[in-house]
Design a protein around this motif. Structure first.
Motif, PDB file in Angstrom:
ATOM      1  N   ILE A  81       4.476   6.608  -0.769  1.00 52.19           N
ATOM      2  CA  ILE A  81       4.766   7.174   0.554  1.00 52.19           C
ATOM      3  C   ILE A  81       6.172   6.778   0.989  1.00 52.19           C
ATOM      4  O   ILE A  81       6.545   5.600   0.942  1.00 52.19           O
ATOM      5  CB  ILE A  81       3.736   6.682   1.593  1.00 52.19           C
ATOM      6  CG1 ILE A  81       2.320   7.094   1.175  1.00 52.19           C
ATOM      7  CG2 ILE A  81       4.066   7.222   2.982  1.00 52.19           C
ATOM      8  CD1 ILE A  81       1.225   6.463   2.011  1.00 52.19           C
ATOM      9  N   SER A  83       2.525   1.687  -3.427  1.00 51.35           N
ATOM     10  CA  SER A  83       1.596   2.101  -4.489  1.00 51.35           C
ATOM     11  C   SER A  83       1.163   3.552  -4.327  1.00 51.35           C
ATOM     12  O   SER A  83       0.865   4.237  -5.312  1.00 51.35           O
ATOM     13  CB  SER A  83       0.370   1.183  -4.520  1.00 51.35           C
ATOM     14  OG  SER A  83      -0.358   1.286  -3.315  1.00 51.35           O
ATOM     15  N   ASP A  84       1.127   4.029  -3.077  1.00 52.10           N
ATOM     16  CA  ASP A  84       0.744   5.423  -2.816  1.00 52.10           C
ATOM     17  C   ASP A  84       1.939   6.367  -2.845  1.00 52.10           C
ATOM     18  O   ASP A  84       1.780   7.578  -2.642  1.00 52.10           O
ATOM     19  CB  ASP A  84       0.043   5.539  -1.455  1.00 52.10           C
ATOM     20  CG  ASP A  84      -1.319   4.855  -1.444  1.00 52.10           C
ATOM     21  OD1 ASP A  84      -1.859   4.597  -2.538  1.00 52.10           O
ATOM     22  OD2 ASP A  84      -1.830   4.574  -0.343  1.00 52.10           O
ATOM     23  N   THR A 143       0.830  -1.211   0.000  1.00 50.45           N
ATOM     24  CA  THR A 143       0.000   0.000   0.000  1.00 50.45           C
ATOM     25  C   THR A 143       0.860   1.255   0.000  1.00 50.45           C
ATOM     26  O   THR A 143       0.611   2.204  -0.762  1.00 50.45           O
ATOM     27  CB  THR A 143      -0.926   0.009   1.228  1.00 50.45           C
ATOM     28  OG1 THR A 143      -1.769  -1.138   1.200  1.00 50.45           O
ATOM     29  CG2 THR A 143      -1.783   1.269   1.262  1.00 50.45           C
ATOM     30  N   ASP A 184       1.115   1.230   6.474  1.00 46.13           N
ATOM     31  CA  ASP A 184       0.330   1.485   5.260  1.00 46.13           C
ATOM     32  C   ASP A 184       0.147   2.978   5.002  1.00 46.13           C
ATOM     33  O   ASP A 184       0.277   3.443   3.871  1.00 46.13           O
ATOM     34  CB  ASP A 184      -1.048   0.818   5.376  1.00 46.13           C
ATOM     35  CG  ASP A 184      -1.008  -0.669   5.056  1.00 46.13           C
ATOM     36  OD1 ASP A 184       0.007  -1.136   4.515  1.00 46.13           O
ATOM     37  OD2 ASP A 184      -1.995  -1.369   5.355  1.00 46.13           O
ATOM     38  N   ARG A 185      -0.153   3.729   6.041  1.00 48.06           N
ATOM     39  CA  ARG A 185      -0.482   5.141   5.858  1.00 48.06           C
ATOM     40  C   ARG A 185       0.740   6.040   5.720  1.00 48.06           C
ATOM     41  O   ARG A 185       0.731   7.017   4.959  1.00 48.06           O
ATOM     42  CB  ARG A 185      -1.329   5.642   7.030  1.00 48.06           C
ATOM     43  CG  ARG A 185      -2.709   5.024   7.135  1.00 48.06           C
ATOM     44  CD  ARG A 185      -3.483   5.701   8.262  1.00 48.06           C
ATOM     45  NE  ARG A 185      -4.765   5.062   8.521  1.00 48.06           N
ATOM     46  CZ  ARG A 185      -5.600   5.450   9.499  1.00 48.06           C
ATOM     47  NH1 ARG A 185      -5.281   6.470  10.257  1.00 48.06           N
ATOM     48  NH2 ARG A 185      -6.734   4.807   9.687  1.00 48.06           N
TER      49      ARG A 185
END
Length: 338
Positions: A30, A27-28, A24, A158-159
């Motif tokens: 980050i 893909s973002d 995640t 993830d974030r």
């Protein structure tokens, strides 16, 4: 400790870039390096809805159970967070007889959701977590700590491509003070004391502490005569016989001194604390009353304008300045074999 007071284990937390970025986060686009300076703000965002989404635990089969949780009070960067457990009690009840007259039984289940309080001091640079010692989590704050850490790291990775550490604050202890605190402050009692005496003739040590007690000298001498590498002397107790476990018992004090001076081992097994070893580092615990949490929840402040919990956390920080985190504890070694 009275029923209106709970004991809280003290932890420090910090953040670093997640060593293995998640799918995640990749893909973002980050990069956790860019979030390190705002890591505490990222952590605080987990509580934006006054609860942490998808907080839960896994059983041995890998089955995930979501756990209710809610921030019941907040002032500035200090939170009172309530985390529930999910406990399933099972039992069998008789439900009649079959056609052959044999009793039938049915399994009954009852789920309960007891909770523990988690106090969070997320003020810049503070990063302190206090977890209530509660039967909701087997009276073992580390169990709840481990579950929270797994969840926090899953979400932060993830974030924000970040990872978190939560480590107990630890302090070295003086044996007699520790015994006194366990018995009289925590209502615990000693089940067993084991002294390990090295045979001076079997180790590379030219000089050992002089033994004054005839009884202790006889115990050590027995190990020498038998040419044993070491000797063990074990005492068993019940909850009514702790009165003689103190420096006032001269033979006991002599054995403790002998072990301490020569690097021999003393193991004291308590009912609740389990096993303490001489010079162990032990976890920091501090008391908190229900009234203090209620006063914080009602927005009360002390005379200097701080909240009740802000003052409490400041006191803890002052009193634990000389403590270390659990990963900093020096590894044990057999000093008797230097």
């Amino acid at each position: 400790m009275n029923k209106e007071e709970s004991s809280y284990a003290i932890y420090k937390y910090d953040f670093h870039k997640n060593p293995e970025p998640t799918i995640t986060a990749k893909s973002d686009g980050i990069d956790g390096t860019n979030n390190l300076n705002i890591a505490q703000t990222c952590f605080a965002s987990l509580f934006d809805k006054n609860s942490v989404d998808n907080l839960g635990k896994q059983n041995k089969k890998g089955e995930f159970t979501r756990l209710p949780n809610d921030v019941i009070a907040k002032q500035g960067d200090i939170y009172v967070w309530r985390v529930n457990n999910s406990q399933l009690k099972e039992w069998w009840t008789r439900s009649g007889k079959d056609i052959h007259g044999i009793d039938n039984y049915e399994m009954q289940e009852l789920e309960s959701n007891p909770y523990s309080h988690v106090l969070i001091d997320n003020r810049p640079g503070h990063c302190v977590l206090a977890i209530e010692k509660s039967t909701a989590w087997g009276s073992k704050p580390d169990i709840l700590r481990d579950m929270l850490l797994d969840n926090f790291n899953r979400i932060l990775a993830d974030r924000y491509d970040l990872a978190m550490r939560i480590e107990s604050r630890m302090k070295p202890t003086e044996i007699w003070q520790f015994v006194y605190d366990r018995i009289y402050e925590h209502g615990d009692y000693i089940r067993r004391v084991t002294f390990t005496f090295q045979n001076p003739k079997k180790i590379n040590k030219s000089k050992t502490t002089e033994i004054k007690s005839a009884r202790v000298k006889a115990i050590v001498r027995t190990a020498e005569i038998s040419k044993a590498i070491k000797g063990f002397y074990t005492l068993e107790f019940d909850k009514n016989s702790h009165g003689n476990i103190s420096p006032k018992n001269r033979d006991m004090a002599e054995m403790v001194r002998l072990c301490a001076d020569n690097g021999y081992e003393i193991c004291i097994t308590f009912k609740d604390f389990k096993t303490y070893r001489i010079n162990d580092y032990v976890k920091a615990f501090f008391p908190m009353t229900k009234k203090m949490i209620d006063d914080f929840s009602n927005g009360q402040h002390i005379l200097d304008g701080r909240s009740i919990l802000e003052q409490w956390f400041d006191i803890i920080e002052e009193q634990t300045q000389d403590y270390i985190n659990e990963d900093e504890i020096p590894k044990r070694r057999d000093r008797g074999r230097k």
